[in-house]
Design a protein around this motif. Structure first.
Motif, PDB file in Angstrom:
ATOM      1  N   GLY A  16       0.798  -1.218   0.000  1.00  0.00           N
ATOM      2  CA  GLY A  16       0.000   0.000   0.000  1.00  0.00           C
ATOM      3  C   GLY A  16       0.831   1.268   0.000  1.00  0.00           C
ATOM      4  N   SER A  17       2.103   1.195   0.441  1.00  0.00           N
ATOM      5  CA  SER A  17       2.950   2.386   0.482  1.00  0.00           C
ATOM      6  C   SER A  17       3.183   2.969  -0.898  1.00  0.00           C
ATOM      7  CB  SER A  17       4.308   2.033   1.118  1.00  0.00           C
ATOM      8  OG  SER A  17       4.141   1.560   2.432  1.00  0.00           O
ATOM      9  N   PHE A  18       3.145   2.142  -1.921  1.00  0.00           N
ATOM     10  CA  PHE A  18       3.416   2.602  -3.276  1.00  0.00           C
ATOM     11  C   PHE A  18       2.276   3.463  -3.829  1.00  0.00           C
ATOM     12  CE2 PHE A  18       5.945  -1.275  -2.879  1.00  0.00           C
ATOM     13  CZ  PHE A  18       7.186  -0.821  -3.284  1.00  0.00           C
ATOM     14  N   PHE A  19       1.113   3.419  -3.175  1.00  0.00           N
ATOM     15  CA  PHE A  19      -0.055   4.102  -3.725  1.00  0.00           C
ATOM     16  C   PHE A  19      -0.438   5.347  -2.935  1.00  0.00           C
ATOM     17  CE2 PHE A  19      -0.299  -0.337  -4.914  1.00  0.00           C
ATOM     18  CZ  PHE A  19      -0.505  -0.252  -6.281  1.00  0.00           C
ATOM     19  N   ASN A  20       0.353   5.731  -1.953  1.00  0.00           N
ATOM     20  CA  ASN A  20       0.039   6.890  -1.129  1.00  0.00           C
ATOM     21  C   ASN A  20       0.878   8.091  -1.545  1.00  0.00           C
ATOM     22  OD1 ASN A  20      -1.827   5.416   0.389  1.00  0.00           O
ATOM     23  ND2 ASN A  20      -0.224   4.649   1.755  1.00  0.00           N
ATOM     24  N   ASP A  21       0.814   8.470  -2.823  1.00  0.00           N
ATOM     25  CA  ASP A  21       1.568   9.605  -3.359  1.00  0.00           C
ATOM     26  C   ASP A  21       3.070   9.447  -3.154  1.00  0.00           C
ATOM     27  OD1 ASP A  21      -0.576  11.005  -4.427  1.00  0.00           O
ATOM     28  OD2 ASP A  21      -1.043  11.955  -2.519  1.00  0.00           O
ATOM     29  N   ALA A  22       3.530   8.213  -3.034  1.00  0.00           N
ATOM     30  CA  ALA A  22       4.963   7.972  -2.849  1.00  0.00           C
ATOM     31  C   ALA A  22       5.707   8.274  -4.143  1.00  0.00           C
ATOM     32  CB  ALA A  22       5.196   6.528  -2.433  1.00  0.00           C
ATOM     33  N   SER A  23       6.877   8.890  -4.018  1.00  0.00           N
ATOM     34  CA  SER A  23       7.755   9.129  -5.158  1.00  0.00           C
ATOM     35  C   SER A  23       9.009   8.289  -4.983  1.00  0.00           C
ATOM     36  CB  SER A  23       8.127  10.613  -5.236  1.00  0.00           C
ATOM     37  OG  SER A  23       8.915  10.976  -4.109  1.00  0.00           O
ATOM     38  N   VAL A  24       9.805   8.196  -6.049  1.00  0.00           N
ATOM     39  CA  VAL A  24      11.061   7.464  -5.955  1.00  0.00           C
ATOM     40  C   VAL A  24      11.961   8.111  -4.910  1.00  0.00           C
ATOM     41  CG1 VAL A  24      13.186   6.877  -7.194  1.00  0.00           C
ATOM     42  CG2 VAL A  24      10.967   6.547  -8.304  1.00  0.00           C
ATOM     43  N   SER A  25      12.047   9.447  -4.927  1.00  0.00           N
ATOM     44  CA  SER A  25      12.906  10.148  -3.969  1.00  0.00           C
ATOM     45  C   SER A  25      12.438   9.934  -2.533  1.00  0.00           C
ATOM     46  CB  SER A  25      12.925  11.651  -4.281  1.00  0.00           C
ATOM     47  OG  SER A  25      13.558  11.901  -5.513  1.00  0.00           O
ATOM     48  N   GLY A  26      11.132  10.084  -2.317  1.00  0.00           N
ATOM     49  CA  GLY A  26      10.599   9.914  -0.971  1.00  0.00           C
ATOM     50  C   GLY A  26      10.784   8.498  -0.465  1.00  0.00           C
ATOM     51  N   ALA A  60      13.065   6.401  -1.451  1.00  0.00           N
ATOM     52  CA  ALA A  60      14.501   6.181  -1.227  1.00  0.00           C
ATOM     53  C   ALA A  60      14.923   6.711   0.134  1.00  0.00           C
ATOM     54  CB  ALA A  60      15.303   6.838  -2.342  1.00  0.00           C
ATOM     55  N   ARG A  61      14.430   7.909   0.502  1.00  0.00           N
ATOM     56  CA  ARG A  61      14.772   8.463   1.811  1.00  0.00           C
ATOM     57  C   ARG A  61      14.219   7.592   2.932  1.00  0.00           C
ATOM     58  NH1 ARG A  61      13.329  13.376  -0.623  1.00  0.00           N
ATOM     59  NH2 ARG A  61      11.360  13.405   0.522  1.00  0.00           N
ATOM     60  N   GLU A  62      12.976   7.128   2.741  1.00  0.00           N
ATOM     61  CA  GLU A  62      12.352   6.278   3.758  1.00  0.00           C
ATOM     62  C   GLU A  62      13.141   4.981   3.946  1.00  0.00           C
ATOM     63  OE1 GLU A  62       8.194   3.769   4.314  1.00  0.00           O
ATOM     64  OE2 GLU A  62       8.223   5.515   2.985  1.00  0.00           O
ATOM     65  N   LEU A  63      13.542   4.383   2.844  1.00  0.00           N
ATOM     66  CA  LEU A  63      14.313   3.137   2.919  1.00  0.00           C
ATOM     67  C   LEU A  63      15.677   3.366   3.547  1.00  0.00           C
ATOM     68  CD1 LEU A  63      13.406   1.672  -0.589  1.00  0.00           C
ATOM     69  CD2 LEU A  63      12.797   0.675   1.613  1.00  0.00           C
ATOM     70  N   ALA A  64      16.301   4.501   3.242  1.00  0.00           N
ATOM     71  CA  ALA A  64      17.621   4.793   3.801  1.00  0.00           C
ATOM     72  C   ALA A  64      17.564   4.968   5.306  1.00  0.00           C
ATOM     73  CB  ALA A  64      18.197   6.048   3.143  1.00  0.00           C
ATOM     74  N   GLU A  65      16.435   5.457   5.815  1.00  0.00           N
ATOM     75  CA  GLU A  65      16.301   5.689   7.246  1.00  0.00           C
ATOM     76  C   GLU A  65      15.884   4.445   8.015  1.00  0.00           C
ATOM     77  OE1 GLU A  65      13.485   8.833   7.388  1.00  0.00           O
ATOM     78  OE2 GLU A  65      14.857  10.339   6.569  1.00  0.00           O
ATOM     79  N   MET A  66      15.458   3.394   7.293  1.00  0.00           N
ATOM     80  CA  MET A  66      15.048   2.164   7.963  1.00  0.00           C
ATOM     81  C   MET A  66      16.264   1.438   8.533  1.00  0.00           C
ATOM     82  SD  MET A  66      12.242   0.329   5.520  1.00  0.00           S
ATOM     83  CE  MET A  66      10.640   1.046   5.185  1.00  0.00           C
ATOM     84  N   PRO A  67      16.119   0.809   9.716  1.00  0.00           N
ATOM     85  CA  PRO A  67      17.226  -0.013  10.221  1.00  0.00           C
ATOM     86  C   PRO A  67      17.418  -1.220   9.318  1.00  0.00           C
ATOM     87  CG  PRO A  67      15.260  -0.322  11.568  1.00  0.00           C
ATOM     88  CD  PRO A  67      14.961   0.815  10.631  1.00  0.00           C
ATOM     89  N   SER A  68      18.640  -1.489   8.958  1.00  0.00           N
ATOM     90  CA  SER A  68      18.944  -2.614   8.071  1.00  0.00           C
ATOM     91  C   SER A  68      19.435  -3.797   8.878  1.00  0.00           C
ATOM     92  CB  SER A  68      20.020  -2.206   7.063  1.00  0.00           C
ATOM     93  OG  SER A  68      20.376  -3.300   6.249  1.00  0.00           O
ATOM     94  N   PRO A  69      18.963  -5.010   8.573  1.00  0.00           N
ATOM     95  CA  PRO A  69      19.459  -6.179   9.292  1.00  0.00           C
ATOM     96  C   PRO A  69      20.963  -6.298   9.119  1.00  0.00           C
ATOM     97  CG  PRO A  69      17.564  -6.738   7.919  1.00  0.00           C
ATOM     98  CD  PRO A  69      18.003  -5.354   7.541  1.00  0.00           C
ATOM     99  N   PRO A  70      21.704  -6.645  10.175  1.00  0.00           N
ATOM    100  CA  PRO A  70      23.138  -6.840  10.021  1.00  0.00           C
ATOM    101  C   PRO A  70      23.427  -7.892   8.963  1.00  0.00           C
ATOM    102  CG  PRO A  70      22.477  -6.969  12.333  1.00  0.00           C
ATOM    103  CD  PRO A  70      21.227  -6.946  11.523  1.00  0.00           C
ATOM    104  N   ARG A  71      24.534  -7.754   8.291  1.00  0.00           N
ATOM    105  CA  ARG A  71      24.890  -8.662   7.205  1.00  0.00           C
ATOM    106  C   ARG A  71      24.911 -10.110   7.681  1.00  0.00           C
ATOM    107  NH1 ARG A  71      27.180  -8.633   2.270  1.00  0.00           N
ATOM    108  NH2 ARG A  71      28.533 -10.356   1.708  1.00  0.00           N
ATOM    109  N   ASP A  72      25.516 -10.331   8.893  1.00  0.00           N
ATOM    110  CA  ASP A  72      25.607 -11.705   9.358  1.00  0.00           C
ATOM    111  C   ASP A  72      24.240 -12.259   9.703  1.00  0.00           C
ATOM    112  OD1 ASP A  72      25.199 -10.087  11.494  1.00  0.00           O
ATOM    113  OD2 ASP A  72      26.835 -10.884  12.733  1.00  0.00           O
TER     114      ASP A  72
END
Length: 883
Positions: A665-675, A677-689
């Motif tokens: 549903g996030s893709f349909f709430n006026d989301a842009s590529v830039s927005g 990308a920023r949201e994904l960059a701010e998300m905590p990422s699982p450690p590689r291991d």
């Protein structure tokens, strides 16, 4: 008791039994094949979560029917709102067992509730149901939503998963015949004016007999299906055909297939399915999305009928699929091209089993003039058309001139007309449309009545070829769209557009059907034409999830219309193809308009966001088949026609590449590529291991768990728990005295629904490469038990409660929530809830208990059956645990 022989192929006069209704059919199966598994559902497309035998389905149907009979629902309509699963099948048969007309509908989408409810309201308004049958979870979601239409909330709601099984004994056989309407199959799920096809018991049984004969099915023919059960192909083909022949059916949700097409073919391989299929795009998706390494584990040799229908059938798709999966045992002759429509219950034509699909080359110029002539060898101007098989036994089919309604001469393209016992009874409450569509007679001979299919085609050497649509239905990426709905969206998108003066129609571009919009604009109103086109594209993208191939703004009064004012879409299409429109402005996919409205900043501050933005732009361009330079990162994704299938694909790609989860549903709430990308960059990422080792930590029954790092607060609590070892120092516990009658089954279901809805309650904790991680499981069974406390004194009970609350949790195995109901008498209970502080705090647990009251009401099936407010008797004890 009736007997049944393995390998039986259906019903004949020799068997001494021929059902006249689906109720008789299921009752026969429940007796003749008692105890044999009939249906199974794979919740995640991989794990068999629930199953039912024919006698179990019969019992569930009788219980639902008894409740409907109690409500006086004979000949009334009941709207079915269910997620994919066996509850839908039980409710469908419950309606039939009560003589109630079932009305299958699209289940509401929680991510886009407003849009899905608008679509639902059109069906509700047309069918006029008295009740809605659903599950407790769907009802809870509906009740939590604001701004709902009173027509929906005022209906009687029945949660069939909370009905007592004992109701089955109160069922009375309904007074129904083969001509009784079984259900309404709606031809449109859009916000326009859908039409409900009245399908009778006799229609279904006749069509099932035709399907069985065409595919040579018998009781050994296992089915696997992912098609929606509210779609005629999913219901008639995947659910009712196995019932007709006494076979087994394995189902999964459409979402499970779309997210990972390998699940479909893996299920065919695992269950040795004989029959399965879907629209053309499903086979293309498998070719694109299933890696060669995964193909090595598939065995498709049991697959004998791969039906391909519901949209134009493409020979090159079948060739690509065969080439990709031939090494897995798939044979080219397994393909079963077919043609059908809801008005004929389902199937009309199909190929012969074990015969190769038919494709012929015809002169393209001749087809434009409605003349079907085979092309000469080496001709460059030719069009390859895949055949849809032969008209099946039980039908009379003719090709008629759509204008004169006379029989067409051989090799002439005309409208396909059909007659037979499978033809439905007409459209619900639409006598005029019923007469126009279902009662056609040939003008030259008077033969009839025939059903006008609205499809154009011809018959060559006994094979049916479908060339296009007389009706204006658009089928894009496997979804039906009605042009009047799109035209309505367009005219409302900008004040400068003239109402009722637009046309939406399909054209073929590189073998795919594309949308073209032609719309009159009022040139006297001050507005930029590029601004108007952007508004049109945005509105169509958001409302219908389609990217228009072309948008043409034309002068007022230039759209071709009939003398009665109806839009002539075919004439408009011809003018577009001939470049004869009086255009003010034109947009095409290969010539994007330079839109100048401001977007979001194109240069996010972090390198990670920039890298994600570049990658997302490339992924979106790949799926839209455009150049990355055509994508403006600041514009909403819906402007580019992002549809639900693309959203699923992007969500999966993000998870695989970045290890982050993004709701569709996030893709349909006026989301842009830039927005995004920023949201994904701010998300905590699982450690590689953790990402590399997460598969090793998952159990075989839970391959869909997601692994995440701990938050700072969780890490502190985890260290405290490690220091305290098995101590309950971080256990939160509360007890509530309940002085009323309690339904333990409904209460247990309510807690399970609570766990299903909250990720924190499905979380466990483990160590990966020396680092603690949290594992969110897709499914966790609630730890709920009822304890006999009759005769216990207050002190004795308090001691037991304290001991139970102090029992430590296993962070790795879980679950980390325990619920116990201590019953002292029929109207006195104590509810003890214990949870680990890593998954919630005391205030959030209190909020969840409020939510529990709503869930319990839904599971009890009565708004009056609510739990009283929690009375915390052990506040000091609880406080010590939090401290």
């Amino acid at each position: 008791m009736s007997t049944f022989t393995k390998g039986q192929t259906g019903f004949s006069s020799a068997s001494g039994f021929a059902p006249s209704t689906l109720v008789e059919l299921l009752r026969f199966r429940a007796g003749a094949q008692q105890g044999l598994k009939a249906y199974a559902f794979l919740k995640d497309g991989e794990t068999e979560e629930e199953s039912a035998t024919y006698d179990q389905l019969d019992a569930r149907a009788r219980a639902i029917a008894a409740h409907l009979q109690e409500l006086g629902m004979a000949s009334e309509r009941a709207l079915l709102l269910y997620p994919p699963g066996l509850d839908y099948i039980a409710a469908f048969f419950g309606c039939l067992y009560a003589g109630t007309i079932a009305v299958p509908a699209y289940p509401p989408d929680p991510d886009r509730l407003k849009r899905s409810l608008a679509r639902l309201m059109a069906i509700l308004a047309d069918s006029g149901p008295r009740v809605v049958l659903t599950t407790s979870s769907i009802l809870s979601m509906i009740r939590r939503s604001s701004g709902l239409d009173d027509r929906l909330t005022s209906l009687g709601w029945v949660t069939t998963d909370s009905l007592a099984p004992g109701l089955a004994d109160e069922w009375m056989e309904p007074d129904i015949t083969g001509r009784t309407i079984a259900f309404l199959q709606y031809t449109s799920g859009s916000t326009g004016t859908p039409r409900g096809v009245m399908v009778s018991h006799g229609n279904i049984l006749h069509n099932e007999r035709i399907i069985q004969a065409a595919c040579c099915h018998d009781s050994e023919s296992t089915f696997v299906g992912w098609l929606p059960l509210y779609h005629d192909m999913g219901l008639i083909g995947n659910v009712l055909q196995p019932l007709y022949i006494g076979a087994r059916c394995v189902l999964m949700s459409p979402q499970a297939f779309l997210q990972k097409p390998l699940r479909w073919l893996s299920a065919i391989s695992r269950y040795k399915a004989a029959t399965s299929g879907g629209p053309n795009f499903a086979y293309d998706l498998c070719v694109r999305k299933i890696d060669p390494a995964d193909r090595a584990n598939l065995d498709l040799s049991s697959w004998t009928t791969a039906f391909n229908g519901a949209e134009p059938i493409r020979f090159d798709t079948m060739e690509r699929f065969t080439a990709a999966f031939e090494s897995c045992g798939f044979r080219r002759e397994t393909f079963f091209p077919c043609f059908g429509l809801a008005e004929a219950t389902l199937i009309v034509s199909g190929s012969s089993r074990d015969s190769l699909p038919v494709v012929r080359d015809f002169e393209a110029a001749g087809l434009e003039r409605n003349h079907a002539s085979l092309s000469s060898s080496g001709s460059l101007e030719r069009r390859a058309i895949a055949g849809c098989g032969r008209i099946l036994e039980g039908y009379d089919a003719v090709i008629a001139d759509p204008d004169s309604q006379a029989l067409c001469p051989p090799d002439r393209v005309g409208e396909i007309w059909i007659a037979g016992e499978s033809i439905a009874q007409g459209y619900w409450n639409r006598p005029r449309e019923t007469d126009q569509t279902f009662n056609a007679f040939l003008s030259d001979s008077g033969r009839g009545p025939y059903l006008r299919t609205g499809d154009l085609g011809f018959i060559k050497d006994g094979e049916l070829f479908v060339t296009g649509r007389l009706k204006d239905l658009l089928i894009i990426r496997g979804r039906n769209h009605y042009p009047q709905d799109i035209e309505q969206t367009v005219e409302k998108s900008h004040a400068s557009l003239r109402p009722g003066c637009g046309a939406a129609f399909p054209i073929e571009v590189d073998g795919e059907e594309k949308l073209v919009i032609v719309q009159e604009a009022d040139s006297r109103k001050a507005a930029s034409t590029t601004e108007i086109i952007e508004c049109i594209r945005r509105a169509v993208g958001e409302k219908h999830e389609i990217q228009p191939h072309a948008v043409v703004l034309v002068k007022p009064w230039s759209i071709p219309k009939t003398s009665s004012g109806k839009i002539q879409r075919r004439a408009c299409r011809a003018a577009f193809l001939a470049a004869e429109l009086e255009a003010l402005e034109e947009y095409r996919e290969d010539r994007p308009v330079d839109l100048e409205t401001p977007g979001e900043p194109s240069s996010p501050s972090t390198r990670q966001a920039e890298a994600i933005k570049a990658w997302l732009t490339a992924e979106l361009a790949l799926r839209l088949q455009v150049s990355p330079s055509d994508i403006d990162p600041g514009r909403p994704l819906t402007l580019y026609g992002l549809d639900s299938l693309m959203a699923v694909e992007l969500s999966q790609a993000i998870h695989e590449r970045l290890g982050r989860e993004v709701a569709i549903g996030s893709f349909f709430n006026d989301a842009s590529v830039s927005g995004l990308a920023r949201e994904l960059a701010e998300m905590p990422s699982p450690p590689r291991d953790a990402r590399e080792s997460q598969d090793g930590m998952r159990t075989s029954a839970d391959k869909t768990a997601s692994v995440y790092p701990l938050t700072e607060g969780q890490r502190s609590l985890w260290v405290l728990q490690e220091m305290a070892e098995a101590s309950p120092v971080l256990t939160i516990a509360s007890a509530a005295r309940i002085q009323t009658d309690v339904d333990p089954i409904a209460l247990g279901r309510s807690f399970q629904a609570l766990v299903d809805r909250h990720q924190s309650l499905r979380t466990t904790f483990a160590v990966a490469e020396g680092e603690p991680v949290q594992i969110v499981h897709e499914n966790v069974e609630t730890s709920f038990r009822q304890v006999d406390a009759f005769g216990h004194s207050d002190e004795a009970l308090k001691s037991i409660l304290s001991e139970e609350a102090s029992r430590p949790f296993d962070l790795e195995k879980g679950p980390l929530l325990r619920v116990s109901l201590f019953t002292r008498s029929e109207r006195e209970h104590v509810l003890l809830i214990a949870a680990h502080h890593l998954i919630c705090d005391f205030s959030s647990l209190a909020e969840m208990m409020k939510e529990l009251g709503v869930l319990y009401s839904a599971n009890k099936g009565s708004s009056r059956a609510t739990l009283p407010p929690l009375k915390l008797e052990f506040a000091d004890y609880v406080k010590r645990q939090e401290d």
